[in-house]
Design a protein around this motif. Structure first.
Motif, PDB file in Angstrom:
ATOM      1  N   THR A  77       0.613  -1.575   0.075  1.00 37.36           N
ATOM      2  CA  THR A  77      -0.065  -0.191   0.278  1.00 37.36           C
ATOM      3  C   THR A  77       0.863   1.210   0.161  1.00 37.36           C
ATOM      4  O   THR A  77       0.583   2.150  -0.634  1.00 37.36           O
ATOM      5  CB  THR A  77      -1.090   0.006   0.950  1.00 37.36           C
ATOM      6  N   LYS A  81       3.619   2.046  -1.480  1.00 40.57           N
ATOM      7  CA  LYS A  81       4.681   1.286  -2.546  1.00 40.57           C
ATOM      8  C   LYS A  81       3.673   2.485  -3.298  1.00 40.57           C
ATOM      9  O   LYS A  81       3.407   3.236  -4.153  1.00 40.57           O
ATOM     10  CB  LYS A  81       5.310   0.372  -2.824  1.00 40.57           C
ATOM     11  N   ILE A  82       2.036   1.856  -3.978  1.00 40.58           N
ATOM     12  CA  ILE A  82       1.497   2.231  -4.398  1.00 40.58           C
ATOM     13  C   ILE A  82       1.033   3.789  -4.325  1.00 40.58           C
ATOM     14  O   ILE A  82       1.230   4.747  -5.565  1.00 40.58           O
ATOM     15  CB  ILE A  82       0.094   1.515  -4.644  1.00 40.58           C
ATOM     16  N   ARG A  83       0.922   3.875  -2.938  1.00 45.20           N
ATOM     17  CA  ARG A  83       0.233   5.729  -2.648  1.00 45.20           C
ATOM     18  C   ARG A  83       1.783   6.761  -2.523  1.00 45.20           C
ATOM     19  O   ARG A  83       1.886   7.407  -3.524  1.00 45.20           O
ATOM     20  CB  ARG A  83       0.450   5.746  -1.275  1.00 45.20           C
ATOM     21  N   GLU A 104       0.914   6.962  -6.728  1.00 46.53           N
ATOM     22  CA  GLU A 104       0.065   7.807  -6.775  1.00 46.53           C
ATOM     23  C   GLU A 104       0.176   8.876  -6.595  1.00 46.53           C
ATOM     24  O   GLU A 104      -0.257   9.937  -7.171  1.00 46.53           O
ATOM     25  CB  GLU A 104      -1.233   6.906  -5.627  1.00 46.53           C
ATOM     26  N   VAL A 117       6.558  -3.278  -8.014  1.00 45.94           N
ATOM     27  CA  VAL A 117       6.010  -3.642  -6.216  1.00 45.94           C
ATOM     28  C   VAL A 117       6.420  -5.255  -5.743  1.00 45.94           C
ATOM     29  O   VAL A 117       6.751  -5.778  -7.176  1.00 45.94           O
ATOM     30  CB  VAL A 117       4.922  -3.678  -6.186  1.00 45.94           C
ATOM     31  N   LEU A 156       4.106  -2.684 -12.225  1.00 49.36           N
ATOM     32  CA  LEU A 156       2.526  -1.424 -12.377  1.00 49.36           C
ATOM     33  C   LEU A 156       1.969  -0.065 -12.909  1.00 49.36           C
ATOM     34  O   LEU A 156       2.998   0.118 -13.771  1.00 49.36           O
ATOM     35  CB  LEU A 156       2.989  -0.324 -10.464  1.00 49.36           C
ATOM     36  N   ASP A 212      -6.389   5.590 -11.562  1.00 48.23           N
ATOM     37  CA  ASP A 212      -5.543   3.518 -10.442  1.00 48.23           C
ATOM     38  C   ASP A 212      -4.727   3.001 -10.395  1.00 48.23           C
ATOM     39  O   ASP A 212      -4.594   2.485 -11.597  1.00 48.23           O
ATOM     40  CB  ASP A 212      -6.924   3.689  -9.913  1.00 48.23           C
ATOM     41  N   VAL A 213      -3.810   2.779 -10.151  1.00 45.85           N
ATOM     42  CA  VAL A 213      -2.874   2.699  -9.975  1.00 45.85           C
ATOM     43  C   VAL A 213      -2.915   1.234  -9.459  1.00 45.85           C
ATOM     44  O   VAL A 213      -3.733   1.049  -8.893  1.00 45.85           O
ATOM     45  CB  VAL A 213      -1.831   2.763  -9.095  1.00 45.85           C
ATOM     46  N   ILE A 216      -1.757  -3.340  -9.607  1.00 48.15           N
ATOM     47  CA  ILE A 216      -0.678  -4.170 -10.004  1.00 48.15           C
ATOM     48  C   ILE A 216      -0.765  -5.725 -10.745  1.00 48.15           C
ATOM     49  O   ILE A 216      -2.193  -5.464 -10.759  1.00 48.15           O
ATOM     50  CB  ILE A 216      -0.560  -4.649  -7.989  1.00 48.15           C
ATOM     51  N   TYR A 248      -4.988  -4.647  -5.080  1.00 49.63           N
ATOM     52  CA  TYR A 248      -4.550  -3.255  -6.473  1.00 49.63           C
ATOM     53  C   TYR A 248      -4.866  -3.593  -7.318  1.00 49.63           C
ATOM     54  O   TYR A 248      -3.926  -3.533  -8.555  1.00 49.63           O
ATOM     55  CB  TYR A 248      -3.404  -2.593  -6.109  1.00 49.63           C
TER      56      TYR A 248
END
Length: 240
Positions: free
Chosen positions: A118, A120-122, A125, A164, A175, A182-183, A185, A222
């Protein structure tokens, strides 16, 4: 004598603390073990039975993705006397995992989300949203599948295409981004491995992400939905 004794004692203390600290870190960072999962699962099952089918979950917006939507509310389990202690791996107790429930209408199985994913995604983003606000468009690079695109990492000032670490294999997963920005995986590597390793009865049109949760404690957050075609994992058809 003292000039030798105290440095030696200090060295011993440093070595001991160096051994103990990684162990405590390991306990919080490592994947929840079977006993922890079984303990929480038992508490959830009893709560559901006592509360006429209701689950001990936090309220989330209706549009929340399925593997993030049903987060376990440990406070409710403790207040009901069904759980004495929150697992050390849980975010609420300093760990890196969010405990969730999947298939709430039927099995109500306890799984976990690795919050380092989470984070890494943020991070991606945040870079993406700053770029979109400044330039008024999303830096798409290539169309991977209908409604799924790679990102132009150079425009986002990234060293390479964003990835990721997989919670299943440890490999790096790409990614991407959908048409809404929206990102996502891409779990196709993991799904391909699981399809080959485990027996299954999935047909084209069915969401095969649950094959991952069937054989792992970790939920594929994700992720866009996937199905199977000719024995291979593919993205389900989405809006272009």
């Amino acid at each position: 004598m003292n000039t030798v004794k105290y440095p030696i004692m200090l060295l011993v203390l440093v070595l001991l603390s160096g051994c103990m600290f990684p162990q405590s870190e390991k306990a919080a960072n490592s994947l929840p073990n079977d006993a922890q999962l079984a303990q929480v699962q038992n508490a959830v099952d009893k709560f559901k039975q006592q509360q006429s089918g209701r689950l001990p979950i936090k309220t989330k917006p209706e549009e929340t993705p399925v593997f993030q939507k049903y987060q376990i509310d440990f406070t409710r389990l403790k207040e009901a006397g069904l759980l004495m202690e929150i697992p050390g791996t849980a975010f609420e107790n300093g760990g890196y995992y969010q405990y969730i429930i999947i298939k709430p209408e039927t099995e109500a199985k306890v799984k976990v989300v690795d919050l380092r994913i989470t984070e890494k995604i943020r991070e991606i983003e945040t870079k993406l949203h700053f770029y979109e606000e400044k330039n008024q468009f999303t830096p798409y690079k290539e169309r991977i599948a209908p409604g799924v695109y790679s990102l132009d990492h150079e425009k986002l000032n990234l060293d390479g295409p964003p990835t990721v670490k997989s919670p299943y294999s440890g490999e790096l997963l790409p990614l991407y981004v959908n048409g809404s920005g929206d990102v996502l995986i891409d779990y196709r590597k993991d799904l391909n491995s699981f399809l080959k390793e485990y027996d299954h009865s999935y047909d084209t049109g069915e969401d095969i992400r649950y094959l991952l949760t069937q054989h792992s404690a970790v939920a594929p957050v994700y992720s866009p939905p996937y199905t199977i075609e000719n024995g291979e994992p593919v993205f389900m058809q989405q809006a272009p």
